[in-house]
Design a protein around this motif. Structure first.
Motif, short mmCIF file in Angstrom:
data_model
loop_
_atom_site.label_atom_id
_atom_site.label_comp_id
_atom_site.label_asym_id
_atom_site.label_seq_id
_atom_site.Cartn_x
_atom_site.Cartn_y
_atom_site.Cartn_z
N GLN A 37 -4.72 -0.31 -10.91
CA GLN A 37 -3.71 -1.37 -10.98
C GLN A 37 -2.38 -0.94 -10.40
OE1 GLN A 37 -3.73 -2.45 -15.15
NE2 GLN A 37 -5.26 -4.05 -14.84
N GLU A 38 -2.11 0.37 -10.36
CA GLU A 38 -0.85 0.86 -9.81
C GLU A 38 -0.95 1.17 -8.32
OE1 GLU A 38 1.99 0.83 -11.37
OE2 GLU A 38 0.96 -0.01 -13.12
N ASN A 39 -2.11 0.91 -7.72
CA ASN A 39 -2.29 1.15 -6.29
C ASN A 39 -1.83 -0.08 -5.52
OD1 ASN A 39 -3.44 1.49 -3.64
ND2 ASN A 39 -4.71 3.10 -4.51
N VAL A 40 -0.66 0.00 -4.93
CA VAL A 40 -0.06 -1.15 -4.25
C VAL A 40 -0.87 -1.56 -3.02
CG1 VAL A 40 2.02 -2.03 -3.13
CG2 VAL A 40 2.22 -0.46 -5.06
N ALA A 41 -1.40 -0.58 -2.31
CA ALA A 41 -2.17 -0.87 -1.10
C ALA A 41 -3.43 -1.68 -1.43
CB ALA A 41 -2.54 0.42 -0.38
N LEU A 42 -4.16 -1.26 -2.48
CA LEU A 42 -5.36 -2.00 -2.88
C LEU A 42 -5.02 -3.40 -3.36
CD1 LEU A 42 -7.56 0.65 -4.75
CD2 LEU A 42 -7.98 -0.40 -2.53
N LYS A 43 -3.89 -3.55 -4.01
CA LYS A 43 -3.47 -4.87 -4.48
C LYS A 43 -3.24 -5.82 -3.32
CE LYS A 43 -0.27 -7.12 -7.68
NZ LYS A 43 0.87 -6.90 -8.62
N GLN A 44 -2.66 -5.31 -2.25
CA GLN A 44 -2.44 -6.14 -1.07
C GLN A 44 -3.74 -6.50 -0.40
OE1 GLN A 44 0.45 -7.48 -0.01
NE2 GLN A 44 -0.78 -8.55 1.54
N VAL A 45 -4.66 -5.56 -0.33
CA VAL A 45 -5.97 -5.83 0.26
C VAL A 45 -6.73 -6.85 -0.56
CG1 VAL A 45 -8.21 -4.82 0.85
CG2 VAL A 45 -6.12 -3.56 1.34
N PHE A 46 -6.65 -6.76 -1.88
CA PHE A 46 -7.36 -7.70 -2.76
C PHE A 46 -6.84 -9.11 -2.58
CE2 PHE A 46 -8.24 -9.95 -6.67
CZ PHE A 46 -9.55 -9.59 -6.94
N CYS A 47 -5.56 -9.27 -2.34
CA CYS A 47 -4.97 -10.61 -2.16
C CYS A 47 -5.44 -11.26 -0.87
CB CYS A 47 -3.44 -10.52 -2.16
SG CYS A 47 -2.73 -10.00 -3.74
N ASP A 48 -5.92 -10.47 0.07
CA ASP A 48 -6.30 -11.01 1.38
C ASP A 48 -7.80 -11.24 1.53
OD1 ASP A 48 -3.63 -10.86 2.08
OD2 ASP A 48 -3.82 -8.86 2.97
N CYS A 49 -8.58 -11.06 0.47
CA CYS A 49 -10.02 -11.25 0.58
C CYS A 49 -10.59 -11.74 -0.74
CB CYS A 49 -10.72 -9.97 1.03
SG CYS A 49 -10.51 -8.58 -0.10
N THR A 50 -11.87 -12.04 -0.75
CA THR A 50 -12.54 -12.48 -1.96
C THR A 50 -12.97 -11.27 -2.78
OG1 THR A 50 -14.71 -12.50 -0.89
CG2 THR A 50 -13.40 -14.53 -0.77
N PRO A 51 -13.22 -11.45 -4.09
CA PRO A 51 -13.69 -10.31 -4.90
C PRO A 51 -14.97 -9.70 -4.37
CG PRO A 51 -12.96 -12.09 -6.33
CD PRO A 51 -12.93 -12.63 -4.93
N GLU A 52 -15.89 -10.55 -3.86
CA GLU A 52 -17.16 -10.04 -3.35
C GLU A 52 -16.96 -9.12 -2.16
OE1 GLU A 52 -16.44 -13.19 -3.79
OE2 GLU A 52 -17.74 -13.90 -5.42
N SER A 53 -16.15 -9.58 -1.19
CA SER A 53 -15.92 -8.76 0.00
C SER A 53 -15.08 -7.52 -0.33
CB SER A 53 -15.22 -9.58 1.08
OG SER A 53 -13.96 -10.05 0.63
N PHE A 54 -14.18 -7.64 -1.31
CA PHE A 54 -13.35 -6.49 -1.67
C PHE A 54 -14.20 -5.35 -2.23
CE2 PHE A 54 -11.06 -4.10 -4.94
CZ PHE A 54 -9.99 -3.63 -4.21
#
Length: 223
Positions: A125-142
């Motif tokens: 949850q503290e990984n800012v980079a992963l948070k940005q990636v998650f916002c740009d895709c679906t949970p399945e693709s993430f």
């Protein structure tokens, strides 16, 4: 009945995960309790009943909804995925009760180590980079591409197991319907091997790149 039909439609589809289906079921269960109170008071959700006189006929409608509530409770209350697990699949960055999340995960999968998954989720949850990636895709693709199993092995394994659960028999029933269309009366002599190939072509979501395949082929000119 129209609301039941709407729920039935929500439970069908190729791209619905188990979390989507459970969320739809639990939402409808809460609506049933709302309908039971409404049918005995303002009838906001039952406008046609306002056209009738309020008499003893309302009793049978209340009884029907009570039976519907009991029916849904018997059928769906044994679902093992808790609220925190569902929230984790939809958006792991919104899970605030990490302790409850680890308890739900351990109750469902005994291989989950509570202390380890709590630390992993905190780092995740503290990984800012992963948070940005998650916002740009679906949970399945993430989780299938960007979930970084090397750093968050337990979370990745947990997410994959939830997302690969069969939430309904829709895909199986759809495949059987397609098979009946492929192997019809005019193709009754089709072998099992050919049927297998034709069925895979009919139900696959992949679309061939015909332009690239065309460029890779060379024409043989006669001399």
């Amino acid at each position: 009945m129209s609301l039941l039909n709407d729920l039935n439609v929500k439970l069908k589809g190729e791209k619905y995960t188990i979390s989507n289906l459970i969320s739809a079921i639990r939402a409808f269960q809460k609506k049933n309790a709302l309908f039971k109170d409404d049918i005995q008071s303002q009838l906001f959700h039952f406008p046609r009943l306002l056209e009738e006189r309020r008499d003893e006929k309302d009793t049978k409608y209340v009884q029907f909804i009570e039976e519907l509530i009991d029916n849904f409770k018997v059928r769906f209350d044994d679902f093992v995925l808790g609220k925190q697990l569902l929230l984790f699949i939809q958006n792991p960055f919104l899970v605030t009760d990490i302790t409850e999340f680890s308890v739900e995960a351990n109750l469902t999968w005994k291989w989950v180590h509570a202390a380890k998954i709590q630390l992993e989720l905190t780092d995740f949850q503290e990984n800012v980079a992963l948070k940005q990636v998650f916002c740009d895709c679906t949970p399945e693709s993430f989780w299938s591409k960007e979930g970084s199993p090397a750093n968050f092995l337990t979370l990745h394994r947990l997410a994959v197991q939830i997302l690969t659960m069969f939430g309904s028999t829709y895909c199986c029933e759809s495949a059987f319907s397609t098979m009946n269309l492929v192997k019809n009366n005019f193709l009754s002599c089709m072998t099992n091997e050919h049927l297998h190939h034709c069925l895979r072509l009919a139900i696959t979501p992949l679309v061939p790149k015909f332009r690239e395949l065309e460029k890779s082929k060379k024409c043989n000119f006669s001399h």
